[in-house]
Design a protein around this motif. Sequence first.
Motif, mmCIF file in Angstrom:
data_model
loop_
_atom_site.group_PDB
_atom_site.id
_atom_site.type_symbol
_atom_site.label_atom_id
_atom_site.label_comp_id
_atom_site.label_asym_id
_atom_site.label_seq_id
_atom_site.Cartn_x
_atom_site.Cartn_y
_atom_site.Cartn_z
ATOM 1 N N LYS A 129 0.671 -1.154 -0.015
ATOM 2 C CA LYS A 129 0.098 0.095 0.005
ATOM 3 C C LYS A 129 0.968 1.262 0.051
ATOM 4 C CE LYS A 129 -3.740 -2.382 0.042
ATOM 5 N NZ LYS A 129 -4.525 -2.243 -1.268
ATOM 6 N N GLU A 130 2.065 1.354 0.743
ATOM 7 C CA GLU A 130 2.766 2.407 0.699
ATOM 8 C C GLU A 130 3.438 2.633 -0.644
ATOM 9 O OE1 GLU A 130 2.906 4.998 2.599
ATOM 10 O OE2 GLU A 130 2.093 4.009 4.368
ATOM 11 N N THR A 131 3.677 1.649 -1.520
ATOM 12 C CA THR A 131 4.329 1.760 -2.705
ATOM 13 C C THR A 131 3.337 2.115 -3.713
ATOM 14 O OG1 THR A 131 5.556 -0.451 -2.335
ATOM 15 C CG2 THR A 131 5.372 0.264 -4.510
ATOM 16 N N ASP A 132 2.102 1.845 -3.396
ATOM 17 C CA ASP A 132 0.838 2.363 -4.206
ATOM 18 C C ASP A 132 0.886 3.944 -3.742
ATOM 19 O OD1 ASP A 132 0.459 -0.037 -5.584
ATOM 20 O OD2 ASP A 132 -1.465 -0.456 -4.211
ATOM 21 N N HIS A 133 0.853 4.102 -2.613
ATOM 22 C CA HIS A 133 0.718 5.540 -1.965
ATOM 23 C C HIS A 133 1.658 6.673 -2.725
ATOM 24 C CE1 HIS A 133 -1.121 7.982 1.028
ATOM 25 N NE2 HIS A 133 0.071 8.291 1.493
ATOM 26 N N ILE A 134 3.162 5.999 -2.823
ATOM 27 C CA ILE A 134 3.965 6.739 -3.277
ATOM 28 C C ILE A 134 3.728 7.022 -4.682
ATOM 29 C CG2 ILE A 134 6.572 6.760 -3.834
ATOM 30 C CD1 ILE A 134 6.782 5.204 -1.057
ATOM 31 N N SER A 135 3.348 5.976 -5.504
ATOM 32 C CA SER A 135 3.266 6.185 -6.853
ATOM 33 C C SER A 135 2.031 7.035 -6.972
ATOM 34 C CB SER A 135 2.735 4.708 -7.448
ATOM 35 O OG SER A 135 4.020 3.728 -7.306
ATOM 36 N N MET A 136 1.074 7.059 -6.382
ATOM 37 C CA MET A 136 -0.286 8.015 -6.419
ATOM 38 C C MET A 136 0.382 9.191 -6.367
ATOM 39 S SD MET A 136 -3.388 8.450 -4.104
ATOM 40 C CE MET A 136 -2.444 9.148 -2.903
ATOM 41 N N TYR A 137 1.253 9.765 -5.331
ATOM 42 C CA TYR A 137 1.599 10.863 -5.165
ATOM 43 C C TYR A 137 2.409 11.452 -6.445
ATOM 44 C CZ TYR A 137 -0.785 11.949 -0.747
ATOM 45 O OH TYR A 137 -1.944 12.040 0.330
ATOM 46 N N THR A 138 3.302 10.655 -6.841
ATOM 47 C CA THR A 138 4.196 10.849 -7.778
ATOM 48 C C THR A 138 3.291 11.350 -9.113
ATOM 49 O OG1 THR A 138 5.677 9.663 -7.128
ATOM 50 C CG2 THR A 138 5.912 10.031 -9.328
ATOM 51 N N LYS A 139 1.969 10.559 -9.271
ATOM 52 C CA LYS A 139 1.240 10.884 -10.358
ATOM 53 C C LYS A 139 0.527 12.089 -10.371
ATOM 54 C CE LYS A 139 -2.504 9.345 -13.200
ATOM 55 N NZ LYS A 139 -3.178 7.917 -13.408
ATOM 56 N N LEU A 140 -0.036 12.349 -8.854
ATOM 57 C CA LEU A 140 -0.592 13.494 -8.634
ATOM 58 C C LEU A 140 0.146 14.898 -8.808
ATOM 59 C CD1 LEU A 140 -2.897 12.284 -5.687
ATOM 60 C CD2 LEU A 140 -3.366 12.121 -8.028
ATOM 61 N N LEU A 141 1.393 14.871 -8.480
ATOM 62 C CA LEU A 141 2.091 15.970 -8.646
ATOM 63 C C LEU A 141 2.557 16.308 -10.085
ATOM 64 C CD1 LEU A 141 4.573 14.891 -5.759
ATOM 65 C CD2 LEU A 141 3.260 17.093 -5.825
ATOM 66 N N GLU A 142 2.545 15.316 -10.872
ATOM 67 C CA GLU A 142 2.690 15.553 -12.353
ATOM 68 C C GLU A 142 1.469 16.229 -13.123
ATOM 69 O OE1 GLU A 142 4.050 11.612 -13.639
ATOM 70 O OE2 GLU A 142 5.811 11.881 -12.861
ATOM 71 N N THR A 143 0.006 16.290 -12.166
ATOM 72 C CA THR A 143 -0.608 16.831 -12.741
ATOM 73 C C THR A 143 -0.692 18.213 -13.169
ATOM 74 O OG1 THR A 143 -2.319 15.349 -11.551
ATOM 75 C CG2 THR A 143 -3.504 17.197 -12.477
ATOM 76 N N PRO A 144 -0.961 18.412 -14.413
ATOM 77 C CA PRO A 144 -1.113 20.060 -14.942
ATOM 78 C C PRO A 144 -2.029 20.894 -13.855
ATOM 79 C CG PRO A 144 -1.228 18.770 -16.684
ATOM 80 C CD PRO A 144 -1.578 17.685 -15.585
ATOM 81 N N GLY A 145 -1.395 21.947 -13.505
ATOM 82 C CA GLY A 145 -2.286 22.976 -12.867
ATOM 83 C C GLY A 145 -2.330 22.671 -11.291
ATOM 84 N N ILE A 146 -1.696 21.896 -10.865
ATOM 85 C CA ILE A 146 -1.864 21.691 -9.326
ATOM 86 C C ILE A 146 -1.258 22.904 -8.759
ATOM 87 C CG2 ILE A 146 -1.113 20.212 -7.553
ATOM 88 C CD1 ILE A 146 -3.355 18.740 -9.101
ATOM 89 N N PRO A 147 -1.697 23.547 -7.840
ATOM 90 C CA PRO A 147 -1.430 24.751 -7.158
ATOM 91 C C PRO A 147 -0.053 24.497 -6.326
ATOM 92 C CG PRO A 147 -3.749 24.577 -6.844
ATOM 93 C CD PRO A 147 -3.227 23.390 -7.553
ATOM 94 N N ALA A 148 0.675 25.651 -5.973
ATOM 95 C CA ALA A 148 1.933 25.243 -5.168
ATOM 96 C C ALA A 148 1.642 24.778 -3.827
ATOM 97 C CB ALA A 148 2.690 26.421 -5.324
ATOM 98 N N ASP A 149 0.630 25.253 -3.242
ATOM 99 C CA ASP A 149 0.261 24.622 -1.678
ATOM 100 C C ASP A 149 0.136 23.431 -1.854
ATOM 101 O OD1 ASP A 149 -1.925 25.607 -3.047
ATOM 102 O OD2 ASP A 149 -2.978 26.324 -1.084
#
Length: 176
Positions: A129-149
């Motif tokens: 689950k932590e491996t999935d969690h890390i992969s998820m956050y990596t993907k979410l951080l690549e989302t265009p338009g995600i605000p700096a905060d």
Amino acid sequence: MKTSVSKYISCMIASILFLTVSYTVSAQTNTLQNLGAKGALQDSSITLEKALTYALQDEYAAQARCDAVIQKFGAVKPFVRIKKAEQSHIETLLPLFKAYKVPVPKNQAANLTEAPVSLKAAFRVGIEKETDHISMYTKLLETPGIPADVQRAMTTIRHASLNHLAAFQAGLSRSE
């Protein structure tokens, strides 16, 4: 004639019950697959609202897994410490929902979580689950338009997940 009608009604009732149970199981599986990291990793069109929702759902799930392990096996390290960290992650994410006017998803995790059969299995699930969690956050951080905060919060949580992963790996090593 009476017997035929009776058999027909019995078959219809059985069919309805079968379809109802099948739909319920399918809906639950569908729901589980669409929550948190599993949902985010399958989603090809992430928005800010979805990113925040997936992140919070996954934090809820991580906390519920720790709760289930603690209830079954007692105050086992690192589950107690990680449970507190998950609460901190939840508290980091919640103000972002308010700031961006995103509805906060209901916490369903406790209803969808079971304790593993053994402590060794709990460590293995934690690693997965932590491996999935890390992969998820990596993907979410690549989302265009995600605000700096939001990026800062997700980067911080992803970093903490790397520590959680190491703790679960160490726990598994000790249990073997």
